[in-house]
Structures are given as structure tokens and as C-alpha cells.
Design an enzyme around this catalytic site. Structure first.
Site, short mmCIF file in Angstrom:
data_model
loop_
_atom_site.label_atom_id
_atom_site.label_comp_id
_atom_site.label_asym_id
_atom_site.label_seq_id
_atom_site.Cartn_x
_atom_site.Cartn_y
_atom_site.Cartn_z
CD GLU A 277 -20.37 -15.70 53.82
OE1 GLU A 277 -20.82 -16.43 52.92
OE2 GLU A 277 -19.21 -15.77 54.23
CD GLU A 280 -25.53 -15.93 57.69
OE1 GLU A 280 -25.04 -15.98 56.56
OE2 GLU A 280 -25.75 -16.93 58.40
CB CYS A 297 -18.61 -20.32 49.20
SG CYS A 297 -17.57 -19.24 50.11
CB SER A 317 -22.47 -18.16 56.12
OG SER A 317 -23.39 -17.59 55.23
CE LYS A 356 -18.14 -24.64 44.85
NZ LYS A 356 -19.08 -23.93 45.71
CD GLU A 359 -21.95 -26.19 46.76
OE1 GLU A 359 -21.48 -25.81 45.67
OE2 GLU A 359 -21.84 -25.51 47.79
CD GLU A 364 -28.89 -29.76 51.11
OE1 GLU A 364 -29.23 -30.93 50.89
OE2 GLU A 364 -27.84 -29.45 51.72
CB CYS A 501 -11.31 -22.06 44.11
SG CYS A 501 -12.65 -22.29 45.25
FE1 HC0 Z 1 -14.72 -21.42 44.18
FE2 HC0 Z 1 -16.84 -20.17 44.70
S1 HC0 Z 1 -14.76 -19.25 44.71
S2 HC0 Z 1 -16.08 -21.95 45.88
O1 HC0 Z 1 -13.43 -21.37 45.46
O2 HC0 Z 1 -17.45 -18.83 47.16
O3 HC0 Z 1 -15.23 -24.07 43.07
O4 HC0 Z 1 -13.35 -20.53 41.67
O5 HC0 Z 1 -16.89 -21.03 42.12
O6 HC0 Z 1 -19.52 -21.43 44.50
O7 HC0 Z 1 -17.70 -17.80 43.30
C1 HC0 Z 1 -14.89 -23.11 43.49
C2 HC0 Z 1 -13.75 -20.95 42.61
C3 HC0 Z 1 -16.35 -20.94 43.13
C4 HC0 Z 1 -18.55 -20.89 44.58
C5 HC0 Z 1 -17.46 -18.68 43.78
C6 HC0 Z 1 -17.29 -19.34 46.23
FE1 SF4 Z 2 -13.34 -25.97 48.39
FE2 SF4 Z 2 -11.27 -26.79 46.99
FE3 SF4 Z 2 -13.66 -26.87 45.96
FE4 SF4 Z 2 -12.53 -24.51 46.33
S1 SF4 Z 2 -11.82 -26.10 44.93
S2 SF4 Z 2 -14.63 -25.06 46.80
S3 SF4 Z 2 -11.38 -24.88 48.19
S4 SF4 Z 2 -12.98 -28.07 47.71
#
Ligand code: HC0
Ligand code: SF4
Length: 567
Positions: A277, A280, A297, A317, A356, A359, A364, A501
């Protein structure tokens, strides 16, 4: 000074907004479903009622204290009414407690016990409404909803989305999506904040625990686990440890006891994200590309940007999140190294996050037809598996991560708190000045749970303006100011959940700010004692970049670590 008398005790009103705050100040905990100090006051559940002399019964959460009030928290009437309210809620509730995923953590269940409700004098609800399983992240069971409206308010007031609202009237009232659509078909970003505030089993996390056991028990599969930064400062709370207790080594040890093959660290690919990142960003800066650069992220934020600000997608990004970079490396490279096909290796993530799960299922993110990340477990699901296995967690001897993907810098660890990604990028780009390596960099303006943080960083002869936001409402406000040209930044970090997070929808109880602050402090304390502080100093990351990706900025690196978005 103005004072009230509560249960015979004189209390100064000070800046208290409601009677409930004052009651709490004298050490009395009144029951409530709908009061959250960070959301607007709704006053619907009436459980927090108190008797005020010469006034009568009032809901303490929505009644401001006035000088001289004489308040009693526990009288014959308040006790009788609290019990009756609970009975009425239970009468209209699907009481399948033993098989409910909120069993033992449900507030309705807890209060029923606390207030001695051992029978329900009213008839039993006979309608069964369909359960919505459509979302990758959240399950909605309307039969368990008590209409407290917490989900409605958190989604509107913190995330600005308004996915949930009340529909119909009287006994037919429901909390539902617009036109009652499936959750998967509305603009929900899967952040799970509604699940976190839901006191009952009406909103729960879509569990992948069964899939995880199946993979672990399958002799034909190699099971590889990654652990996200924020999990390690929260999972201990499920075992009675103080908020913020660091239990990294114990989680690794527990997973090894369960029989997983390798335990790696998301920190490894967080370092990789910082490097990719930052490069980039520097390239956009040099080539007058799209700025500000938005971090990518947080899958909640990415989905929001795609569906609400399609015109700003080029600001995101192109880096995959650390979770997805990890999955990609496992399926495209690691599997080959150990002589397996991508389908024979099961990649499990342990995440603080419900988004997540979504995701990981984006089309993809696949390799040879299989998902890069197969299973996403939340912190709470991980704890559940540890309990199910019978592991005495608090007595575990900590174990170390496996290599080569087991090592991460302090800069990667702080990704788990709002501002962490920004600080890591600053550590990277400000880490070289005039070609010289700089020592430790601590970028304090990025830290803390405030919704918006702004700062300037000097890099060589340039001043970079950066901003960090958490909570989609705050992100939206910032975007509006960007669009009007009122402000300009070089980099903006966005995390959907309050505090980042550490306050994710998959974490143990996040309904109080002090828990979030304790986790956040713990993350920075762990960073402070880390030997390796900056992503560029992670020798294993450099080694993998050279050996697996054939160097920085190569076609393989772009193909494996980057992505594109939905316009
Ligand atoms: Fe997170 Fe991550 S920091 S999003 O907030 O960037 O879920 O803990 O794992 O992927 O590393 C969440 C936390 C992660 C990712 C990392 C990022
Ligand atoms: Fe985003 Fe919340 Fe997931 Fe962290 S815990 S990646 S801030 S949705």
C-alpha cells in the site's frame, strides 16, 4: 449544587443526562435492553423504571434528574412490574434457549433468572416467522426479537446505513429490512454491529464452526490457520480474563491441541499490505494518480464505497486485505511448496469481524476454483471451539507461530486498532529519509478511539495530510467534505467499526467503551515491546516477496496481492 436522593443517598447531579446515570453512580445496576450510552435514548423497554416521589413511575434512562428529586430504585411496584415486563417479553418469544446460539449470553435469559421469573402466566406465541439465513455474516431470527430497537439505532446512528427499521403496528410490529428483503439483497455491509448490540438471539453471527471441525477431522486436508491482530487482545475475555489480556500464544497452543496443521499469523500479510500500500501510494504521488488513497482492508468499508460512492472507487487501494493476501499466498504458493493442490489445503481465518466472512466469499478471491480463505471464524466462534474441545484455556502454555508466515512487526499488530494501518504506512514511508533508515517511529496522532483523527507528517521535503476515520457515519461526513473540496488528504484510513477491528462485530461483548479502550491500549503495549517495529524490517516478508513473488512490483505480486472493485 443540584442533588437528588436515591435510595436514601444524596447524589450530586453534575452533568448526568438521566436518572439512570446517577443510579449507576451509586453502584446500582438497573436492567435495560434499550439503553446504550453511545446511542440515542429510546426508552422503550421500561425495565429501568424507578419510583420518583410525587411523580410516580418513570423510565430512568429517559428522565432527566432535577434538583431535590427523591428516587427509589427498588420498591414493591418496580419489582412486580419488572418481572411482568420480562414475562410479557418471554410470552411473545421463541423460548428455545438450549439450542439458541445466545444461550448463556442472552440478556433476556439472564434477566429472567436475575428477577426470579420461573413461570409465565400468559399464553404461548404460536406464529413462527421465517429465519433469514441469506447473509454470509448475519442470521436473523425474528421470533427472538424483543423490539428494543438497538440494532435499528446502531445501524442508523453509528453506520448511517439504516438497514433495520420497524414495520407494521401493534402486536404485528417487526424489525426488518426495507420491503422485508433478504439481508443479502440490501445494502448491509456485514459489520455485525447490530449483532453486537442485540440482547437476544434475534441477530447472531452465521456460524462456520461445523465446517471448521469437518476440515480438522478430514485426514485428506491440510488445515492452515491465520489469526488476525485484534483477536489476541479479546479472546481471553471469553475465559473470564480482563479486557485487553494478550493471549496470542495460548490461541496458537489451543489450535495445535485441536489438531490443525499450521498456525500462521495475519500479521505477516499485514506487513505485506503496509509495503504494497505504501508503494502504491508513493507511485500515485509521483505519477499524479488518484488521491487521497483510501485503505481497503475493511470489507465493510469497501462494500460501502462500492455501493454508495462508485465514483470514488479509484481512490481505494488495490491491495487485497491482509486476510485475502494470506489466503492467496496459501493457495497459490504454499500449497505447491508442500505438494498439495489448493483444494487439499483448507485456510481458516480467525477474525474479530463478521464482514470478513463476506469478503472471503467474494468471487474474485479464488484460486483454481476454490476459495483462498475457506472458513472465517469470529473470535467468539474460536472461543466456542476451544470450550467444546474441553481445553482449559487459562492453563495453556503459550506456543509460537509456525514459519514462514508466522512473523509480523509491531506495525502489523496495530492494524487491529483504528489508525494502525495509517501508522504502519507512516512508519514505512517516513522510515527512509534521504535514503537513510530511521529508527523507531511512533505516530501518536493516529491513535485512539475518536471517530476522526487528522494529522500532518513530514516526509523528506513534503508534508502529507492524513486522516483516520472509524464508523461509517464518520467516513460519510469526511467524503462529503472531500467532495465539496473543503478538505484534502493524501491518505485516508477507514474502518467500519467503532475503534477499528478491536470493536469488530465478531468480538466478545463490545457494548462498552472501556473494553474497547483496554484492547486498544493492549495492542500498543504489545507493539512497544516488539523487536521488529516496521514492516520493512520483517525479514520473512522480504524473503517471501523475493522467493514466491519474484520481487517487488512484479506481475506475480500484482496478480496475487491486488484486486479490483465493483463499479
Ligand atoms: Fe482487521 Fe485486518 S486489521 S481488517 O481490522 O488490515 O478483521 O484484527 O485481520 O485483513 O491484519 C479484521 C483485525 C484484520 C485484515 C489485518 C487489516
Ligand atoms: Fe471492518 Fe469492523 Fe471488520 Fe474491522 S471488524 S474489518 S472495522 S467490519
Amino acid at each position: 449544587t443540584s442533588r437528588v436522593i436515591i435510595d436514601g443517598q444524596s447524589v450530586a447531579i453534575g452533568n448526568a443526562k438521566n436518572i439512570l446515570e446517577l443510579v449507576r453512580r451509586i453502584g446500582i445496576e438497573l436492567p435495560t435492553f434499550c439503553y446504550h450510552s453511545e446511542l440515542s435514548v429510546y426508552g422503550a423497554c421500561r425495565l429501568c423504571l424507578v419510583e420518583v416521589e410525587n411523580v410516580g413511575l418513570v423510565a430512568s434512562c429517559s428522565t432527566p434528574p432535577t434538583d431535590g428529586m427523591v428516587i427509589r430504585t427498588n420498591t414493591e411496584r418496580t419489582r412486580r412490574l419488572r418481572r411482568m415486563i420480562l414475562e410479557l417479553l418471554l410470552a411473545n418469544h421463541d423460548r428455545e434457549c438450549p439450542t439458541c446460539s445466545k444461550n448463556t449470553t442472552c440478556k433476556l435469559q439472564k434477566l429472567a433468572k436475575q428477577y426470579g421469573v420461573d413461570e409465565i402466566r400468559f399464553g404461548k406465541r404460536d406464529i413462527k416467522l421465517p429465519i433469514d439465513h441469506s447473509s454470509c455474516s448475519i442470521v436473523k431470527d425474528p421470533n427472538k426479537c424483543i423490539l428494543c430497537g438497538d440494532c435499528v439505532r446502531v445501524c442508523k446512528e453509528v453506520q448511517g446505513l439504516g438497514i433495520w427499521d420497524f414495520a407494521h403496528r401493534g402486536s404485528k410490529t417487526l424489525v426488518t429490512t426495507a420491503f422485508g428483503k433478504d439481508l443479502a439483497d440490501v445494502a448491509c455491509i456485514n459489520c455485525g454491529q447490530c449483532v453486537a448490540v442485540c440482547p437476544t438471539g434475534a441477530l447472531t453471527v452465521k456460524s462456520e464452526v461445523e465446517q471448521a471441525w469437518a476440515a480438522i477431522h478430514d485426514p485428506g486436508k491440510t488445515v492452515v490457520v491465520q489469526i488476525a491482530p485484534a483477536v489476541r487482545v479479546a479472546l481471553g475475555e471469553e475465559f473470564g480474563l480482563a479486557a485487553g489480556s494478550a493471549v496470542t500464544g495460548k490461541i496458537v497452543a489451543a489450535l495445535k491441541k485441536m489438531g490443525v496443521d499450521k498456525v500462521f499469523d495475519t500479521l505477516f500479510t499485514a506487513d505485506l499490505t503496509t509495503i504494497e500500500e505504501s508503494m502504491e501510494f508513493l507511485s500515485r504521488l509521483e505519477n499524479e494518480g488518484r488521491l487521497p488513497l483510501f485503505t481497503s482492508c475493511c470489507p465493510g468499508w469497501v462494500k460501502y464505497c462500492e455501493q454508495t460512492h462508485a465514483d470514488m472507487i479509484d481512490h481505494l487501494s488495490s491491495c487485497r486485505s491482509p486476510q485475502q493476501m494470506f489466503g492467496s499466498l496459501i493457495k497459490k504458493h504454499y500449497a505447491k511448496k508442500i505438494g498439495k493442490t489448493p483444494a487439499e489445503v483448507v485456510c481458516i481465518s480467525v477474525m474479530p469481524c463478521t464482514a470478513k466472512k463476506f469478503e472471503a466469499k467474494r468471487p474474485e478471491f479464488t484460486t483454481e476454483g476454490v476459495y483462498d480463505v475457506d472458513i472465517v471464524l469470529t473470535t467468539v466462534e474460536m472461543a466456542q471451539m476451544i470450550k467444546e474441545f474441553g481445553i482449559v484455556f487459562n492453563e495453556l502454555e503459550p506456543a509460537g507461530f509456525d514459519n514462514p508466515l508466522g512473523m509480523g512487526s509491531g506495525g502489523a499488530l496495530i492494524f487491529g486498532a483504528s489508525g494502525g494501518v495509517m501508522e504502519s504506512v507512516v512508519r514505512y514511508i517516513a522510515g527512509y529519509t534521504g535514503g537513510h533508515e530511521v529508527g523507531r517511529i511512533d505516530f501518536y496522532p493516529a491513535r485512539g478511539i475518536q471517530g476522526l483523527k487528522e494529522a500532518e507528517v513530514a516526509v523528506n521535503d513534503r508534508k502529507l495530510k492524513v486522516a483516520v476515520v472509524n464508523g461509517i457515519n464518520n467516513a460519510e461526513r469526511l467524503i462529503q467534505r472531500l467532495k465539496t473540496g473543503e478538505i484534502m488528504y493524501h491518505i485516508v484510513e477507514v474502518m467500519a467499526c467503532p475503534g477499528g477491528c478491536i470493536g469488530g462485530g465478531g468480538q466478545p461483548d463490545i457494548n462498552n467503551t472501556s473494553t474497547r479502550i483496554q484492547r486498544l491500549n493492549s495492542i500498543y503495549q504489545l507493539d512497544a515491546i516488539e523487536q521488529v517495529h516496521k514492516a520493512q524490517d520483517n525479514v520473512y516478508v522480504n524473503k517471501i516477496i523475493n522467493e514466491w513473488l519474484k520481487g517487488f512490483d512484479t506481475r506475480t505480486a500484482h496478480h496475487d496481492l491486488h484486486t479490483s472493485y465493483v463499479h
